[in-house]
Structures are given as C-alpha cells and as structure tokens.
Design a protein around this motif. Structure first.
Motif, PDB file in Angstrom:
ATOM      1  N   SER A 134      -2.684 -18.960  -7.559  1.00 56.50           N
ATOM      2  CA  SER A 134      -1.346 -19.512  -7.373  1.00 56.50           C
ATOM      3  C   SER A 134      -0.305 -18.400  -7.319  1.00 56.50           C
ATOM      4  CB  SER A 134      -1.020 -20.489  -8.505  1.00 56.50           C
ATOM      5  OG  SER A 134       0.283 -20.990  -8.370  1.00 56.50           O
ATOM      6  N   ASN A 135      -0.445 -17.412  -8.219  1.00 53.00           N
ATOM      7  CA  ASN A 135       0.494 -16.285  -8.227  1.00 53.00           C
ATOM      8  C   ASN A 135       0.410 -15.487  -6.941  1.00 53.00           C
ATOM      9  OD1 ASN A 135       1.440 -16.921 -10.774  1.00 53.00           O
ATOM     10  ND2 ASN A 135       0.019 -15.562 -11.840  1.00 53.00           N
ATOM     11  N   LEU A 136      -0.830 -15.253  -6.473  1.00 47.98           N
ATOM     12  CA  LEU A 136      -1.005 -14.501  -5.235  1.00 47.98           C
ATOM     13  C   LEU A 136      -0.414 -15.251  -4.040  1.00 47.98           C
ATOM     14  CD1 LEU A 136      -4.652 -13.156  -5.697  1.00 47.98           C
ATOM     15  CD2 LEU A 136      -2.530 -11.824  -5.772  1.00 47.98           C
ATOM     16  N   ILE A 179      -4.623 -19.754 -11.763  1.00 48.55           N
ATOM     17  CA  ILE A 179      -3.298 -19.158 -11.986  1.00 48.55           C
ATOM     18  C   ILE A 179      -3.118 -17.920 -11.132  1.00 48.55           C
ATOM     19  CG2 ILE A 179      -1.853 -18.002 -13.703  1.00 48.55           C
ATOM     20  CD1 ILE A 179      -3.039 -19.894 -15.806  1.00 48.55           C
ATOM     21  N   GLN A 180      -4.152 -17.067 -11.093  1.00 45.24           N
ATOM     22  CA  GLN A 180      -4.079 -15.862 -10.267  1.00 45.24           C
ATOM     23  C   GLN A 180      -3.926 -16.211  -8.794  1.00 45.24           C
ATOM     24  OE1 GLN A 180      -7.612 -13.545 -11.368  1.00 45.24           O
ATOM     25  NE2 GLN A 180      -6.269 -12.035 -12.312  1.00 45.24           N
ATOM     26  N   ASN A 222       2.010 -17.475  -4.183  1.00 48.98           N
ATOM     27  CA  ASN A 222       3.467 -17.433  -4.314  1.00 48.98           C
ATOM     28  C   ASN A 222       4.018 -16.087  -3.883  1.00 48.98           C
ATOM     29  OD1 ASN A 222       3.803 -20.052  -5.251  1.00 48.98           O
ATOM     30  ND2 ASN A 222       3.575 -19.476  -7.395  1.00 48.98           N
ATOM     31  N   GLN A 223       3.323 -15.005  -4.272  1.00 50.59           N
ATOM     32  CA  GLN A 223       3.762 -13.673  -3.862  1.00 50.59           C
ATOM     33  C   GLN A 223       3.701 -13.520  -2.344  1.00 50.59           C
ATOM     34  OE1 GLN A 223       1.412 -10.800  -6.022  1.00 50.59           O
ATOM     35  NE2 GLN A 223       2.144 -11.501  -8.016  1.00 50.59           N
TER      36      GLN A 223
END
Length: 233
Positions: A80-82, A77-78, A84-85
């Motif tokens: 993926s978030n990174l 998740i982290q 996406n950011q």
C-alpha cells in the motif's frame, strides 16, 4: 518343589526351605508388581509426553500462524505504501508537466506586446472589461510605464462605448506614479475610487483564470480522460 515334598525333610530344613520358598514367592510377586508399575508408569509417561507434545505443537502452530498473518499484514502495508508513493510520484509528475506548460505559456505572453496592433486591441478589451466589472463612476488604471500611451488610447476609445452600454458616465484616471512591474507581460489593473476594489486584468492573471477554468480540459489533453472521475469542475 511342592509343599508335600518339603515335609519329607527334617524340620530345620523344612523351615529353611519354606522361608526360601516364601521369599521366592514374595520376590516373584514384587517383580511382577514392579513390572506392572513400570508398565503403568511408561504408559502414563507416554500419555503425558503425547499431551505435552500436542500442546507444544498447537502453540507452535499458533505462533507461526500469527507470524504468517503479521508478515502478510506487513506485506500489505508495504504494498500500500509503495502504491501510494508511486501514485504521488505520478501526480507530482503530472503537476510538474502542467506547471511546465503554464510556465511556457507565461513565457510566450511576452511576445504579445511585441505586436503593437494585436496588443492595443487586447488592451482595449481588458480596459473595457475592467469598467464593466467595477461599474463605478470613478476608476483608476495602473499599467506598465511603457504601456501608458496605449492605455490612454484604449481609455479614450472605451469611455463612449461604456457610456452607451451602461447609460452612465465614468471618470478614468491613469496612475502616473505607481506602475505595474516591467517584468509582467502586460495588461492593466483597474481600481475603484478608494482603491479597495481591484480588477486584475494583467496577462498573467488572465492566464491563471483561464488555466483554472480549463484545467480539466488541459489534463484530458495531456493524460487522457480519467475513467474514475465523475465531475469535471
């Protein structure tokens, strides 16, 4: 001492010796029984201890397997978030670059009006295009106050051309009360008789239209071709 040997003693002694012998036998048997019970208890204890240890070991393994999966999921998740950011930052940087490019183009539009011959020819084309887009018998033109004389000349030149092409008359009025903002680079707005239909042919509106039409080519020129893109519109 055997039983026959005991018989050689007086009855009182015999009785005492028999009792003592029986007590020794009972004690021996009790001791052996106690050892057997202890051994069995030890065995059962070891079995139960092993079962409990195994049960707890399984529980601990399941707990840490669950924790490991949670950590792995959290990492995904982290990540993926990174990603996406980072992707959003790249997209924003690209959009900012396109915006800067268009802003620079808008700034350069102001230089067009500084060349009267080129700007007059451009106004002629914008006015005639407005006529063709509306195809109305009566139209009103709005322009910058400084462009009134140039627009008048463009209208006079284009009326015969329009009549020849469309085979229809056209009546043109240049608005002398409401002008376009002096802050724009130039161009015109053409309205039908009741003012409900407008053709915006200012230089800024033409730039926006061209930018929308050419945005795929602009992005390719700035960033190269997108290998994942299937459609270019």
């Amino acid at each position: 001492m055997g039983f026959l040997q005991v018989l050689r003693f007086p009855p009182t002694v015999q009785k005492h010796m028999l009792i003592k012998h029986m007590m020794a036998f009972i004690e021996q048997e009790a001791s052996e029984k106690a050892e057997e019970i202890d051994a069995k208890a030890e065995e059962e204890f070891n079995i139960e201890k092993g079962r409990l240890v195994q049960t707890q070991r399984v529980k601990i393994m399941e707990y840490y397997e669950k924790k490991e999966k949670q950590i792995e999921q959290h990492k995904k998740i982290q990540m993926s978030n990174l990603m996406n950011q980072a992707r959003l930052k790249v997209l924003k940087a690209r959009d900012d670059m396109v915006s800067d490019l268009l802003n620079e183009a808008r700034r350069l539009l102001a230089d067009i009006a500084k060349e009267p011959a080129k700007y007059s020819a451009l106004l002629e084309g914008l006015v005639l295009q407005g006529f063709y887009q509306l195809l109305e018998p009566k139209v009103t033109i709005r322009c910058r106050k400084d462009d009134v004389s140039l627009v008048e000349a463009a209208v006079q030149k284009n009326i015969p051309i329009y009549k020849e092409k469309v085979k229809s008359n056209i009546e043109v009025c240049i608005d002398q009360e409401t002008f376009l903002s002096p802050d724009i680079a130039g161009g015109v707005e053409v309205y039908n008789a009741n003012g409900k239909i407008k053709v915006s042919n200012t230089l800024e509106s033409r730039l926006e239209l061209i930018a929308q039409q050419m945005m795929p080519e602009i992005r390719v020129a700035l960033y190269g071709a997108n290998q994942n893109r299937k459609f270019m519109d």
